[in-house]
Enzyme design. Structure first.
Site, PDB file in Angstrom:
ATOM      1  N   TYR A  37       0.856  -1.206   0.003  1.00  0.00           N
ATOM      2  CA  TYR A  37      -0.118   0.159   0.004  1.00  0.00           C
ATOM      3  C   TYR A  37       0.765   1.414   0.048  1.00  0.00           C
ATOM      4  CZ  TYR A  37      -3.624   3.302   1.421  1.00  0.00           C
ATOM      5  OH  TYR A  37      -4.440   4.465   1.569  1.00  0.00           O
ATOM      6  N   GLU A  38       1.885   1.287   0.808  1.00  0.00           N
ATOM      7  CA  GLU A  38       2.750   2.431   0.952  1.00  0.00           C
ATOM      8  C   GLU A  38       3.496   2.597  -0.461  1.00  0.00           C
ATOM      9  OE1 GLU A  38       3.654   4.223   4.107  1.00  0.00           O
ATOM     10  OE2 GLU A  38       1.939   2.946   4.590  1.00  0.00           O
ATOM     11  N   TYR A  39       3.859   1.455  -1.022  1.00  0.00           N
ATOM     12  CA  TYR A  39       4.567   1.461  -2.306  1.00  0.00           C
ATOM     13  C   TYR A  39       3.459   2.016  -3.427  1.00  0.00           C
ATOM     14  CZ  TYR A  39       6.348   0.169  -6.795  1.00  0.00           C
ATOM     15  OH  TYR A  39       6.887   0.315  -8.079  1.00  0.00           O
ATOM     16  N   ASP A  40       2.348   1.642  -3.532  1.00  0.00           N
ATOM     17  CA  ASP A  40       1.342   2.057  -4.381  1.00  0.00           C
ATOM     18  C   ASP A  40       1.062   3.692  -4.168  1.00  0.00           C
ATOM     19  OD1 ASP A  40       0.975  -0.425  -5.425  1.00  0.00           O
ATOM     20  OD2 ASP A  40      -0.925  -0.866  -4.443  1.00  0.00           O
ATOM     21  N   SER A  85       2.120  -4.934 -16.910  1.00  0.00           N
ATOM     22  CA  SER A  85       1.722  -4.707 -15.661  1.00  0.00           C
ATOM     23  C   SER A  85       0.088  -4.188 -15.398  1.00  0.00           C
ATOM     24  CB  SER A  85       2.562  -3.631 -14.931  1.00  0.00           C
ATOM     25  OG  SER A  85       2.258  -3.560 -13.665  1.00  0.00           O
ATOM     26  N   LEU A  86      -0.538  -4.033 -14.567  1.00  0.00           N
ATOM     27  CA  LEU A  86      -1.624  -3.347 -14.363  1.00  0.00           C
ATOM     28  C   LEU A  86      -1.818  -2.073 -13.796  1.00  0.00           C
ATOM     29  CD1 LEU A  86      -3.671  -6.395 -13.271  1.00  0.00           C
ATOM     30  CD2 LEU A  86      -4.014  -5.279 -15.542  1.00  0.00           C
ATOM     31  N   GLU A 116     -12.232 -10.614 -11.813  1.00  0.00           N
ATOM     32  CA  GLU A 116     -11.585 -11.656 -11.412  1.00  0.00           C
ATOM     33  C   GLU A 116     -10.655 -11.423 -10.110  1.00  0.00           C
ATOM     34  OE1 GLU A 116      -8.350 -12.763 -14.180  1.00  0.00           O
ATOM     35  OE2 GLU A 116      -9.796 -12.923 -15.786  1.00  0.00           O
ATOM     36  N   LYS A 118      -7.701 -10.630  -7.912  1.00  0.00           N
ATOM     37  CA  LYS A 118      -6.015 -10.438  -8.096  1.00  0.00           C
ATOM     38  C   LYS A 118      -5.266 -10.896  -7.317  1.00  0.00           C
ATOM     39  CE  LYS A 118      -2.883  -6.473  -9.040  1.00  0.00           C
ATOM     40  NZ  LYS A 118      -1.787  -6.957  -8.217  1.00  0.00           N
ATOM     41  N   ASP A 120      -2.077 -12.571  -5.156  1.00  0.00           N
ATOM     42  CA  ASP A 120      -0.760 -11.984  -4.764  1.00  0.00           C
ATOM     43  C   ASP A 120       0.332 -12.928  -4.799  1.00  0.00           C
ATOM     44  OD1 ASP A 120       0.738  -9.579  -4.178  1.00  0.00           O
ATOM     45  OD2 ASP A 120       0.157  -9.570  -2.238  1.00  0.00           O
ATOM     46  N   ARG A 139       8.065 -13.053 -15.297  1.00  0.00           N
ATOM     47  CA  ARG A 139       7.986 -11.804 -15.762  1.00  0.00           C
ATOM     48  C   ARG A 139       9.066 -11.344 -16.131  1.00  0.00           C
ATOM     49  NH1 ARG A 139       4.093  -6.932 -13.958  1.00  0.00           N
ATOM     50  NH2 ARG A 139       5.694  -6.515 -12.662  1.00  0.00           N
ATOM     51  N   TYR A 226      -4.850 -17.368 -16.019  1.00  0.00           N
ATOM     52  CA  TYR A 226      -5.830 -16.174 -16.257  1.00  0.00           C
ATOM     53  C   TYR A 226      -5.692 -15.673 -17.888  1.00  0.00           C
ATOM     54  CZ  TYR A 226      -1.922 -13.340 -14.109  1.00  0.00           C
ATOM     55  OH  TYR A 226      -0.834 -12.723 -13.807  1.00  0.00           O
ATOM     56  N   LYS A 314      -7.711  -2.195  -6.054  1.00  0.00           N
ATOM     57  CA  LYS A 314      -7.229  -2.670  -4.977  1.00  0.00           C
ATOM     58  C   LYS A 314      -8.179  -2.760  -3.782  1.00  0.00           C
ATOM     59  CE  LYS A 314      -2.895  -3.401  -4.844  1.00  0.00           C
ATOM     60  NZ  LYS A 314      -1.475  -3.064  -5.353  1.00  0.00           N
ATOM     61  N   CYS A 408      22.277 -11.236  27.753  1.00  0.00           N
ATOM     62  CA  CYS A 408      20.627 -12.056  27.591  1.00  0.00           C
ATOM     63  C   CYS A 408      19.718 -11.431  28.657  1.00  0.00           C
ATOM     64  CB  CYS A 408      21.020 -13.669  27.480  1.00  0.00           C
ATOM     65  SG  CYS A 408      19.572 -14.540  27.685  1.00  0.00           S
ATOM     66  N   CYS A 411      18.943 -14.945  30.919  1.00  0.00           N
ATOM     67  CA  CYS A 411      20.235 -15.709  31.628  1.00  0.00           C
ATOM     68  C   CYS A 411      21.224 -14.592  31.998  1.00  0.00           C
ATOM     69  CB  CYS A 411      20.470 -16.763  31.038  1.00  0.00           C
ATOM     70  SG  CYS A 411      21.449 -16.624  29.869  1.00  0.00           S
ATOM     71  N   CYS A 426      22.239 -15.328  22.186  1.00  0.00           N
ATOM     72  CA  CYS A 426      22.664 -15.544  23.539  1.00  0.00           C
ATOM     73  C   CYS A 426      23.560 -16.520  23.308  1.00  0.00           C
ATOM     74  CB  CYS A 426      21.457 -15.849  24.330  1.00  0.00           C
ATOM     75  SG  CYS A 426      22.272 -16.628  26.000  1.00  0.00           S
ATOM     76  N   CYS A 431      21.297 -21.197  29.024  1.00  0.00           N
ATOM     77  CA  CYS A 431      20.389 -20.210  29.154  1.00  0.00           C
ATOM     78  C   CYS A 431      18.770 -20.813  29.347  1.00  0.00           C
ATOM     79  CB  CYS A 431      20.253 -19.225  27.774  1.00  0.00           C
ATOM     80  SG  CYS A 431      18.770 -18.186  27.872  1.00  0.00           S
TER      81      CYS A 431
HETATM   82  S1  IVH Z   1      -3.973  -9.719 -15.990  1.00  0.00           S
HETATM   83  C1  IVH Z   1      -2.170  -7.777 -19.344  1.00  0.00           C
HETATM   84  N1  IVH Z   1      -5.237 -10.964 -14.086  1.00  0.00           N
HETATM   85  O1  IVH Z   1      -1.100  -8.438 -10.917  1.00  0.00           O
HETATM   86  C2  IVH Z   1      -2.692  -8.672 -18.420  1.00  0.00           C
HETATM   87  N2  IVH Z   1      -3.082  -9.979 -13.486  1.00  0.00           N
HETATM   88  O2  IVH Z   1      -0.105  -5.559 -10.683  1.00  0.00           O
HETATM   89  C3  IVH Z   1      -2.090  -8.295 -17.096  1.00  0.00           C
HETATM   90  N3  IVH Z   1      -2.316 -10.561 -11.255  1.00  0.00           N
HETATM   91  O3  IVH Z   1       1.508  -8.701 -13.219  1.00  0.00           O
HETATM   92  C4  IVH Z   1      -2.360  -9.120 -16.069  1.00  0.00           C
HETATM   93  N4  IVH Z   1      -4.069 -11.698 -10.627  1.00  0.00           N
HETATM   94  O4  IVH Z   1       1.349 -10.574 -11.823  1.00  0.00           O
HETATM   95  C5  IVH Z   1      -4.161 -10.269 -14.345  1.00  0.00           C
HETATM   96  N5  IVH Z   1      -6.424 -12.255 -12.535  1.00  0.00           N
HETATM   97  C6  IVH Z   1      -5.339 -11.411 -12.674  1.00  0.00           C
HETATM   98  C7  IVH Z   1      -4.387 -11.263 -11.708  1.00  0.00           C
HETATM   99  C8  IVH Z   1      -3.151 -10.525 -12.361  1.00  0.00           C
HETATM  100  C9  IVH Z   1      -2.676 -11.333 -10.122  1.00  0.00           C
HETATM  101  C10 IVH Z   1      -1.004 -10.019 -11.150  1.00  0.00           C
HETATM  102  C11 IVH Z   1      -0.015  -9.877 -12.495  1.00  0.00           C
HETATM  103  C12 IVH Z   1       0.364  -8.715 -12.712  1.00  0.00           C
HETATM  104  C13 IVH Z   1       0.006  -7.857 -11.622  1.00  0.00           C
HETATM  105  C14 IVH Z   1      -0.136  -6.436 -11.847  1.00  0.00           C
END
Ligand code: IVH
Length: 667
Positions: A37-40, A85-86, A116, A118, A120, A139, A226, A314, A408, A411, A426, A431
């Site tokens: 979350y912090e990264y996002d 990526s997404l 769908e 996502k 992790d 990837r 997927y 997310k 320690c 002990c 330790c 101990c």
């Molecule tokens: S679709 C072009 N579907 O999420 C299609 N990705 O943050 C792109 N991920 O790198 C991916 N569940 O590793 C897709 N149901 C899902 C997913 C999914 C997890 C991952 C995937 C992607 C990352 C993007």
């Protein structure tokens, strides 16, 4: 004004550097320092600045390129088309903005979507030729990935053969570690004195990207597929039909996917998944919404980083603010000293969190954590609480710096730190904290399974001087026990019986119970198989040990070190004196000879490990998957997919009770 611009440029450059650093930690080292979350939030901040100040845009910015690289040690595999990526959104408003943009791009209003989960984990591309798996790749940087074919061949869920046999097929999916398996895996690592993974994603990535495929083979990895990336035959016109086809061909496809017709249905799907999230056996960090029509997907196209036809929505992070009441130092079985923050209890994702590990001194310094600080805690990966950060602006005057003790805390023994570890230990072999942990480990379910010898009783027995070593367990007297506070004569008698029973445990279990550093359940089994008695193992040289598959140089060193210590030799002698069998008794003959069992679901009266041992002791075999060769499927509570498969193959299915009846007849 010019000055302002300089500040903005500096800010942008700073954010890019930070993001790149965190990407390296996440993708290459599987050890992120900040939560997803912090990264996002960092990425979002950068993106907004780049949009507002396009003069500072750059094609090399992390917002334009996919994170990750190809590590040394793996051959690169060029992907047939980039593994993109997404883009992420975090609210219904942002989701609707995306819908509006998409409708403009494809010049259509009546769009249909697929929702769908996502998952992790980490993305993989699987290549098939005439139905056979020929390559698997991570990837990487999106254009080229790492060749992990040998590793993928060891993952049960990755189909090695599929029913689509007409030429080439490349599919994309996610390798992940289910939550329950992750917990067990981390517990084992902790017991073995190894560093634990912060969440299932890191564990999955670290497990797949192993130079030695036999290491991957021992890790509980799973897969969801997927996307069809390349196919020699024509594919169906919609994504939803493609998912069904993938399922038919033999790929694991998640069953939560659903067709969604508009923004309202997307919002409802999101809320439903947020509610269900805690019950998933795997970690999901959001939903993915994809255009259903493949033709429209192609029309929408992609940027260099992500497709325009899909978006990740997310889940909100499971975080809470609380206060640190104290920082204490815990002593582990191997003497490891772990600082732990004691919190004002808070509820996060339905679970009360009152402690959080601070890992080591360096981590405390890096995060600048102090007693009385207000902190943000997250249940990373839904399992282990994790301290995200402190709020220095809310720091009270009475906040206290934590000073790591010189000796320690239990002990008073000397503390040492080896160069290759961040943790301090330790050094006192006597101990009491280490002794208590060692006894607890010895008596635990996976070790000698002495029920009744739990944490509180072990503490009392050590404190009262009745247990000064592990082997003292076998010399305890009923009378001595009944003198212990609140221990009635009946409990004392029961415990003595349990201790007596444990003398019959198999040699591999005893090896594990001894608590040799880095020797977990699986390693102990390998050792017991290769060295038929502990005396043979004791005589083994480092070279002998390294030669064994599954035993690395670090484990070998620890085994040699264990037998060098006088106290350990005495312990083994006393265990033998007590009547434990420190040599192999594995039977290849027995009443269950020729019968193969598979176990599914949770057993109520014993563990799966013990059930497996019983079957093997009686000469039978236990396998992980149901095949035509399976003779019995033992079904516990909440059975998995093996149950359906066994029904299909007409395998004899027996309940846990029927299993006991069967083995008692045979014993
Ligand atoms: S679709 C072009 N579907 O999420 C299609 N990705 O943050 C792109 N991920 O790198 C991916 N569940 O590793 C897709 N149901 C899902 C997913 C999914 C997890 C991952 C995937 C992607 C990352 C993007």
């Amino acid at each position: 004004m010019e000055e302002d611009k300089d500040i903005i440029r500096e800010k942008i450059e700073n954010l890019r550097k930070q993001i790149e650093k965190h990407r390296t930690l996440y993708y290459e080292e599987n050890a992120p320092l900040i939560s997803d979350y912090e990264y996002d939030l960092l990425e979002k901040e950068l993106k907004e600045l780049e949009e507002k100040y396009p003069q500072f845009a750059s094609k090399k910015s992390p917002t334009e390129v996919v994170g990750g690289t190809v590590s040394k040690g793996f051959s690169p595999v060029v992907h047939p088309s980039p593994l993109l990526s997404l883009e992420n959104v975090y609210s219904e408003g942002e989701m609707n903005d995306w819908l509006i943009r998409l409708k403009k791009v494809v010049e259509r209003d009546d769009l249909e979507f697929v929702g769908e989960l996502k998952f992790d984990g980490l993305s993989v591309a699987l290549f098939y030729e005439n139905g056979q798996l020929i390559r698997a790749a991570t990837r990487g940087d999106g254009t080229a990935g790492e060749d992990v074919t040998q590793n993928a061949l060891h993952i049960k869920d990755v189909p090695k053969e599929i029913s689509f046999k007409n030429g080439n097929l490349v599919v994309r999916g996610e390798i992940y570690m289910p939550i329950k398996e992750f917990k067990e895996f981390n517990e084992k690592r902790e017991e073995e004195g190894l560093e634990v993974f912060a969440n299932p994603r890191n564990a999955a990535s670290g497990s797949l990207r192993q130079i030695d495929p036999s290491v991957t083979a021992q890790r509980p990895l799973s897969l969801f597929v997927y996307q069809i990336m390349v196919c020699s035959s024509e594919i169906p016109p919609t994504h939803f039909e493609c998912l069904n086809l993938l399922r038919q061909w033999g790929f694991p496809v998640d069953s939560f996917s659903r067709i969604l017709k508009n923004g309202k249905e997307i919002a409802d799907f999101y809320s439903e998944m947020v509610t269900l999230k805690a019950s998933f056996p795997y970690d999901a960090d959001g939903i993915v919404i994809k255009l259903n029509s493949i033709e429209l997907q192609n029309r929408a196209g992609s940027t260099a980083r992500s497709p325009r036809w899909a978006i990740a929505y997310k889940f909100p992070p499971e975080q809470a603010k609380t206060k640190i009441k104290d920082i204490v130092v815990q002593v582990g079985r191997t003497g490891a000293l772990t600082p732990v923050a004691i919190l004002d209890p808070v509820k996060i994702g339905g679970v009360i969190v009152s402690r959080v590990s601070l890992h080591n001194e360096d981590e405390i310094k890096r995060k600048d954590v102090r007693v009385n600080d207000t902190v943000l805690v997250e249940r990373a990966g839904g399992v282990i609480p994790y301290l995200v950060r402190v709020f220095p602006e809310e720091r009270p005057d009475d906040s206290k710096n934590f000073v790591f003790p010189d000796t320690c805390p239990v002990c008073g023994g000397r503390i040492h730190k080896s160069e290759d570890e961040a943790i301090k230990r330790c050094s006192n072999k006597n101990c009491k904290a280490q002794l208590k942990e060692a006894i607890r480990h010895f008596a635990s379910r996976e070790s000698m399974d002495i029920s009744g010898l739990g944490k509180i009783l072990v503490d009392k027995l050590v404190e009262s001087g009745k247990l000064n070593s592990i082997s003292d367990i076998y010399f305890l007297k009923e009378k001595e026990l009944s003198e212990i506070d609140r221990m009635g004569a009946k409990s004392a008698k029961n415990l003595i019986e349990e201790i007596e029973k444990s003398k019959k445990r198999a040699y591999a279990r005893i090896l594990y119970a001894l608590g040799i550093r880095m020797v977990g359940v699986e390693t102990a089994k390998i050792l017991a198989e290769k060295f038929h008695s502990i005396d043979l193992l004791k005589k083994a040289s480092e070279e002998d040990l390294i030669k064994i598959e599954g035993i690395g140089p670090k484990v070998s060193k620890e085994i040699i070190e264990f037998f060098r210590i006088e106290e350990n030799i005495k312990l083994i002698d006393r265990l033998k004196e007590a009547g434990l069998t420190l040599e192999g008794t594995k039977k290849t003959e027995g009443p269950l000879k020729g019968l193969t069992f598979v176990i599914t679901g949770t057993l109520s009266k014993t563990t799966r490990v013990r059930a497996k041992e019983i079957i093997e002791e009686l000469g039978g075999k236990v396998s992980d998957s149901v095949t035509k060769e399976t003779n019995f499927l033992v079904v516990g509570a909440e059975p998995g997919s093996k149950f359906e498969k066994a029904k299909k193959l007409n395998i004899k299915i027996i309940s846990e009770n029927e299993f006991y009846e069967l083995i008692f007849q045979k014993e």
